[in-house]
Design a protein around this motif. Structure first.
Motif, short mmCIF file in Angstrom:
data_model
loop_
_atom_site.label_atom_id
_atom_site.label_comp_id
_atom_site.label_asym_id
_atom_site.label_seq_id
_atom_site.Cartn_x
_atom_site.Cartn_y
_atom_site.Cartn_z
N HIS A 352 -7.60 -43.22 52.97
CA HIS A 352 -7.88 -45.28 51.78
C HIS A 352 -8.89 -46.04 52.99
O HIS A 352 -9.54 -46.50 53.13
CB HIS A 352 -7.26 -45.38 51.07
N GLY A 353 -7.88 -45.85 53.57
CA GLY A 353 -8.27 -47.23 55.41
C GLY A 353 -8.76 -46.67 56.14
O GLY A 353 -9.19 -46.92 57.71
N PHE A 354 -10.06 -45.86 55.80
CA PHE A 354 -11.56 -45.54 57.28
C PHE A 354 -12.09 -46.43 57.61
O PHE A 354 -12.16 -46.52 58.63
CB PHE A 354 -11.91 -44.90 56.25
N THR A 355 -12.12 -47.79 56.99
CA THR A 355 -12.41 -48.96 56.99
C THR A 355 -12.20 -49.64 58.68
O THR A 355 -12.29 -50.79 59.79
CB THR A 355 -12.93 -49.99 56.83
N TRP A 356 -10.56 -49.54 58.46
CA TRP A 356 -9.84 -50.25 60.17
C TRP A 356 -10.86 -49.20 60.88
O TRP A 356 -10.49 -49.82 62.11
CB TRP A 356 -8.16 -49.17 59.96
N ILE A 357 -11.34 -48.61 61.09
CA ILE A 357 -12.25 -48.00 62.19
C ILE A 357 -12.88 -49.34 62.35
O ILE A 357 -13.04 -49.12 64.49
CB ILE A 357 -12.95 -46.65 62.28
N ILE A 358 -13.58 -49.66 61.85
CA ILE A 358 -14.67 -50.63 62.00
C ILE A 358 -14.40 -51.33 63.57
O ILE A 358 -14.81 -52.12 64.25
CB ILE A 358 -15.85 -51.14 60.75
N VAL A 359 -12.78 -52.28 62.33
CA VAL A 359 -12.04 -53.11 63.36
C VAL A 359 -11.43 -52.92 64.77
O VAL A 359 -11.81 -53.82 65.87
CB VAL A 359 -10.74 -53.82 62.68
#
Lengths: 383, 123
Positions: A352-359
Motif C-alpha cells: 500500500h505505501g509504495f509512494t513512500w519511495i518517492i519521499v
C-alpha cells in the motif's frame, strides 16, 4: 424516503449551510487574531470581549457602504462576478460526509447533504467553475489592474487544477470509488490515506492553497503590483462576497483534505468509543452520540486546516509569477504522474505505501543537494 | 453492496442551490438599496492610482496566458480520461495498468515537447 427522513435531510442541509457561513464569518476574526499573535500584537479587541463582535460590525459596515459601479463597467457582469464566486463556494459543502449516520425511529440517515456516487467529481467540477467568478468580475470592471489580476487568477487556477485532478486519481485508484463516503469508510480508525499517499497529500494541499488564492499563491491580489487585483473596483457587499467566498473555500477545502487524506470523521480508537457508548446509552442513542463525536473530529480537522492556511500566510512569502507557473507545471504535474505510477505499481504488487519511495528519493536528492551546495555566507561574519 | 443511484438523488443539491441563490440575491438587493449613492464624473472613472486613465482595459494581453489556457484544456481532458480507469483500476489488472502507462507516456512526450518549445517559459 418518507416525509420524516426528508425533513431530517433538509435540516442537515440547512445546518451545514449555516455552519459554513458562521465558520467563514469567524474565520475573518481568527485570521486577524492569528496575524496579531504571530506579529506580537493584539489584533481586534474593541467590539465585545476579545473582539467577538468584530465580524458582525464588519458585516454591518459592508452593507452600509456605497455600492459603487464604475461608469465604464459592464453593469450586469460586474454584479454577476462576485455572485458567481459566492455561489460556487457555497455549493461544494453538499457532498461532504460530515458524520456517520443518525438513527431515528428505525431509520438510518447519513449526515451528508447528498450521498453522490460521483462526489469527488462534483467537488472538482464546482471548484473549476469558481474561476469564472474571478474572471468575469475582473474583466467587467474595465480596469487594467482588475484585468491583469483576473487573468493571473484564471491562469493560476487552471494550472493547479491539473495537478489537483491527478493527485485525486491516486486516491481513487486505491479506493476504487468516486464516492466521498466510500473513501472515508475505507479509512476506518487510523488507516488514514495520508500514511499511504504522502506525496498526493502534499500535492493536493499545495494545489488547494493555489485554488483558494491564498499566500504564497495570492498573486491575483498582489497589492504591490496590482492595487487590489481583480476586486480593485469593488466595494460594499460585492467586495465582501469576494473576500467571504475565499474564507468559505478555505474551510471547504480543509474539509475535503480531511475527508480524502485525514480520515474524515474517523479517529483512532473509534471502535472502542462506539462499543462503550452503545453499552452505556443503548443502541440508538449510543450510535447517535458516536456519530456526534465523529462529526466533532471532522470539524476539528477542518478548523485546524483553516488555522494551517493562516499559519502559512504569515510564514511563507509570496512567489513570483514565473516561479508559480514553474511549480505548477514543471514540478507538481510530473510529480503527480509519478505518484500515480508508484501507486499503481504498489497496488498491483500488493504494497500500500509504495509512494513512500518517492519521499525517500526526494529526501536523498535534497540531502545530496544540501551537501553539494556552497556554504552560505553569514552576516555579520562571526555569527 | 450494490446501490442504485437515481436522478432523484440529486434533489438535495437543488435545495442547496436554492438556499445559496436566495442568500446571494437577498444580500445583493439589500446592499444595493441601503448604501449611499453619490456620483461624479471623476469618481466614476476606472481607478488607476489617481493618474487620469488612458483608454480602457479592452486591450490585448500577453499571448502566454492564452497558451496556458489551451494547454489546460488539452491536459485536463487527459485527466478526465483517467478517472473511469482509476475507478476500475483493480479489476483491469496488469493489462489496464500497462495500457495507462502507455497513455501517460504519450502524455508526457507531449508535455516534454511543450516545454522544449518554450511555451511555459516566462521572462
Amino acid at each position: 424516503m418518507d416525509t420524516a427522513s426528508w425533513i431530517i435531510k433538509a435540516l442537515i442541509i440547512v445546518g451545514v449551510f449555516a455552519v459554513t457561513l458562521l465558520i467563514a464569518t469567524y474565520s475573518t476574526l481568527a485570521e486577524r487574531k492569528i496575524a496579531g499573535f504571530m506579529q506580537d500584537r493584539l489584533g481586534p479587541d474593541r467590539a465585545g470581549p476579545f473582539g467577538v463582535f468584530q465580524p458582525l460590525a464588519d458585516a454591518v459596515k459592508m452593507f452600509f457602504k456605497e455600492d459603487f459601479i464604475p461608469a465604464q463597467a459592464n453593469k450586469w457582469l460586474f454584479i454577476a462576478g462576485p455572485c458567481l464566486s459566492m455561489l460556487t463556494a457555497l455549493m461544494t459543502s453538499a457532498v461532504i460526509p460530515f458524520g456517520d449516520t443518525i438513527r431515528y425511529e428505525e431509520q438510518t440517515i447519513a449526515v451528508q447533504g447528498v450521498e453522490l456516487n460521483v462526489g469527488i467529481l462534483y467537488v472538482f467540477g464546482i471548484v473549476s467553475l469558481g474561476v469564472y467568478g474571478l474572471m468575469i468580475g475582473g474583466w467587467a470592471s474595465n480596469n487594467k489592474f482588475s484585468l491583469l489580476g483576473a487573468v493571473r487568477a484564471a491562469s493560476q487556477n487552471i494550472s493547479y487544477e491539473i495537478a489537483l485532478g491527478l493527485s485525486i486519481i491516486a486516491i481513487i485508484m486505491s479506493a476504487g470509488s468516486l464516492s466521498l463516503r466510500d473513501i472515508v469508510n475505507q479509512q476506518h480508525g487510523f488507516a488514514w490515506n495520508i500514511f499511504y499517499q504522502p506525496v498526493g497529500f502534499i500535492i493536493f494541499v499545495t494545489c488547494a492553497f493555489a485554488e483558494c488564492n491564498r499566500t504564497p499563491f495570492d498573486l491575483p491580489e498582489c497589492e504591490t503590483e496590482l492595487v487590489g487585483g481583480y476586486h480593485t473596483e469593488y466595494s460594499s457587499m460585492k467586495l465582501g462576497f469576494y473576500l467571504f467566498s475565499e474564507y468559505i473555500n478555505m474551510f471547504i477545502s480543509s474539509l475535503v483534505v480531511s475527508t480524502l487524506y485525514l480520515g474524515g470523521f474517523n479517529y483512532p480508537g473509534m471502535d472502542w468509543v462506539y462499543a462503550k457508548l452503545t453499552a452505556l446509552a443503548g443502541d440508538t442513542t449510543g450510535h447517535n452520540l458516536a456519530t456526534l463525536i465523529g462529526f466533532l473530529a471532522l470539524f476539528f480537522k477542518g478548523l485546524f486546516g483553516v488555522f494551517f492556511f493562516m499559519w502559512v500566510r504569515w510564514t511563507v512569502p509570496r512567489f513570483r509569477f514565473d516561479q508559480l507557473m514553474d511549480l505548477g507545471w514543471k514540478a507538481l504535474f510530473p510529480l503527480a504522474i509519478l505518484n500515480i505510477f508508484f501507486t499503481g505499481a504498489g497496488e498491483m504488487l500488493g504494497y500500500h505505501g509504495f509512494t513512500w519511495i518517492i519521499v525517500g528519493i526526494m529526501t536523498i536528492l535534497a540531502a545530496t543537494n544540501a551537501v553539494k551546495a556552497p556554504p552560505r555566507k553569514m552576516y555579520p561574519a562571526d555569527v | 453492496m450494490e446501490k442504485m443511484h437515481l436522478p432523484s438523488d440529486f434533489l438535495p443539491i437543488f435545495i442547496q442551490l436554492g438556499l445559496a441563490l436566495g442568500f446571494i440575491i437577498t444580500t445583493m438587493l439589500v446592499t444595493h438599496s441601503i448604501g449611499p449613492k453619490r456620483n461624479s464624473k471623476l469618481k466614476d472613472e476606472a481607478f488607476e492610482c489617481g493618474i487620469p486613465a488612458e483608454g480602457d482595459a479592452r486591450t490585448p494581453i500577453s499571448v502566454k496566458y492564452f497558451l496556458i489556457a489551451i494547454l489546460f484544456v488539452l491536459f485536463d481532458v487527459e485527466v478526465i480520461f483517467m478517472y473511469p480507469w482509476a475507478v476500475n483500476f483493480k479489476s483491469l489488472g496488469w493489462a489496464g495498468f500497462v495500457e495507462m502507462l502507455l497513455f501517460m507516456g504519450l502524455l508526457l512526450a507531449g508535455f516534454y515537447y511543450v516545454i522544449r518549445k518554450g511555451v511555459l517559459k516566462w521572462e
